[in-house]
Design an enzyme around this catalytic site. Structure first.
Site, PDB file in Angstrom:
ATOM      1  N   LYS A 162       0.851  -1.195   0.000  1.00 52.78           N
ATOM      2  CA  LYS A 162       0.000   0.000   0.000  1.00 52.78           C
ATOM      3  C   LYS A 162       0.880   1.236   0.000  1.00 52.78           C
ATOM      4  CE  LYS A 162      -4.608  -0.740   0.676  1.00 52.78           C
ATOM      5  NZ  LYS A 162      -5.712  -0.003   0.038  1.00 52.78           N
ATOM      6  N   ASP A 190      -0.134  -0.908  -4.737  1.00 45.14           N
ATOM      7  CA  ASP A 190      -1.402  -0.180  -4.712  1.00 45.14           C
ATOM      8  C   ASP A 190      -1.117   1.307  -4.538  1.00 45.14           C
ATOM      9  OD1 ASP A 190      -3.951   0.786  -4.435  1.00 45.14           O
ATOM     10  OD2 ASP A 190      -4.488  -0.440  -2.698  1.00 45.14           O
ATOM     11  N   GLU A 218      -2.069  -1.077  -8.808  1.00 43.61           N
ATOM     12  CA  GLU A 218      -3.498  -0.897  -8.573  1.00 43.61           C
ATOM     13  C   GLU A 218      -3.845   0.581  -8.369  1.00 43.61           C
ATOM     14  OE1 GLU A 218      -6.779  -2.191  -5.133  1.00 43.61           O
ATOM     15  OE2 GLU A 218      -4.943  -3.365  -5.416  1.00 43.61           O
ATOM     16  N   ASP A 243      -9.503  -0.261  -9.455  1.00 40.44           N
ATOM     17  CA  ASP A 243     -10.259  -0.611  -8.249  1.00 40.44           C
ATOM     18  C   ASP A 243     -11.367   0.417  -8.033  1.00 40.44           C
ATOM     19  OD1 ASP A 243     -11.247  -1.401  -5.810  1.00 40.44           O
ATOM     20  OD2 ASP A 243      -9.417  -1.069  -4.684  1.00 40.44           O
ATOM     21  N   LYS A 267     -15.285  -5.873  -5.890  1.00 48.72           N
ATOM     22  CA  LYS A 267     -15.610  -5.997  -4.474  1.00 48.72           C
ATOM     23  C   LYS A 267     -17.126  -6.030  -4.332  1.00 48.72           C
ATOM     24  CE  LYS A 267     -11.470  -3.540  -2.894  1.00 48.72           C
ATOM     25  NZ  LYS A 267     -10.949  -2.302  -2.275  1.00 48.72           N
TER      26      LYS A 267
END
Length: 363
Positions: A162, A190, A218, A243, A267
């Site tokens: 992240k 990400d 991402e 995403d 998701k």
């Protein structure tokens, strides 16, 4: 199988240690859990994870939306799933996490009614799913390096880093973490919507020049910036995963139509449940774009549902369903089994969940 009643409650799950994101620090997770009852006494279970900064939904709004949906679906027959889903879509706009919770419970009931695990009814391609593990962004790089090393020692073969809080240091973090872990471990990055298109290209090209072997990047830019996402995708060799740019099927259609990404993260809480997840997957698969299934900070209810969907399809990349490792205790009895990076789905009917400890009824 007639829907006779719907009850909504919450569970509170303490975390092993604070979960840090750019949006805040979390010491526990509250989750809305819905139970749908049929006239013959069967119970279906679903859940929603409030994420106001992502989905715009709070616990109160999720509960209110479920109460509203209940007035429309009560008395409907579960043998016509599409009838129920159509009513849900038309009775309230948005509120995707609330819809996902109700839909998961309906799918749970539906598969229990035919005495079959949900993953098999959805397609049954596999009974297991491999998940990556997320390395949280940290001002102290050594903490991130140690976390990545420990994850590989624990058997994780896919690591997600992240980033997105500091453009200047993000590249250095990728470089040192990648060099600290052995070859063969897949590393994902990400950007967490934290970069501009130009900064993203600059960072990714530096990663490529050093041959750091990054699987994909991402959501490097803001979710609304489809042009920026496409600009990055067209100017780097590394694969780009969308995403926050893809919530439901309309957004998926837009990024696919514009060839703005190489991969899509689905998701259930974002898209409104399994039905819409299938729509996104089918569009992407048709156009040669592979999908990954991700999650919010969710209990085993939502993770089992997401893993059931992921396992049902044959063209998924390794999932991002690691949140179970963050909880100090698991209040969910039954459901998927977690062993390191491997999620094994139960062969019990539905989700395979038999009880929820600490469930507190709200309405």
């Amino acid at each position: 199988m007639i829907i006779a009643d719907v009850k909504v409650g919450r569970i509170t799950m303490p975390l092993k240690k604070p979960f840090v994101t750019k949006n805040g620090v979390y010491n526990y997770s509250n989750e809305v859990v819905v139970k749908i009852f049929t006239e013959n006494g069967d119970v279906g279970i679903g859940s929603a994870a409030p994420a106001p900064r992502v989905t715009g939904e709070t616990e109160s709004s999720i509960v209110g939306a479920i109460k509203h949906i209940t007035t429309f679906i009560k008395g409907m027959d579960l043998t016509c799933l599409q009838c129920i889903f159509k009513v849900m879509d038309e009775c309230i706009k948005g509120n995707n996490s609330a819809k996902a919770a109700v839909e998961i419970a309906i799918y749970d009931l539906w598969s229990k009614g035919v005495n079959t695990p949900l993953y098999k009814l959805l397609g049954g391609f596999n009974s297991t799913v491999l998940t990556d593990i997320t390395i949280q962004d940290d001002d102290k790089m050594e903490n991130m390096i140690n976390a990545a090393y420990e994850a590989t020692r624990d058997g994780y073969t896919n690591i997600k880093i992240k980033l997105g809080n500091n453009v200047e240091s993000d590249f250095e973090k990728v470089k040192f973490i990648r060099r600290a872990i052995r070859k063969g471990i897949k590393v994902r990055v990400d950007g967490n919507q934290g970069w501009s298109p130009k900064d993203a290209i600059k960072i990714i090209k530096k990663i490529e020049q050093l041959d750091l072997d990054i699987e994909f990047v991402e959501q490097p830019v803001k979710g609304w910036d489809i042009e920026g996402l496409k600009f990055i995708k067209d100017n780097v060799d590394t694969m780009i995963l969308a995403d926050e740019s893809v919530f439901g099927s309309p957004e998926a259609f837009k990024v696919i139509q514009n060839r703005a990404c190489d991969l899509i993260n689905i998701k259930l809480m974002k898209c409104g449940g399994i039905q819409n997840a299938i729509r996104i997957y089918n569009m992407a698969d048709t156009m040669g774009i592979r999908c990954m299934v991700g999650c919010m900070l969710e209990s085993k209810i939502g993770i089992t549902a997401a893993a059931s969907f992921a396992a049902s399809r044959g063209n998924m990349i390794t999932a991002d369903l690691d949140t179970m490792i963050y909880f100090a205790e698991d209040p969910i009895v039954g459901g998927a089994i977690f062993e390191g990076n491997k999620i094994t789905l139960s062969d019990e009917p539905g989700l395979g969940i038999t009880d929820i400890r600490g469930w507190e009824e709200i309405v």
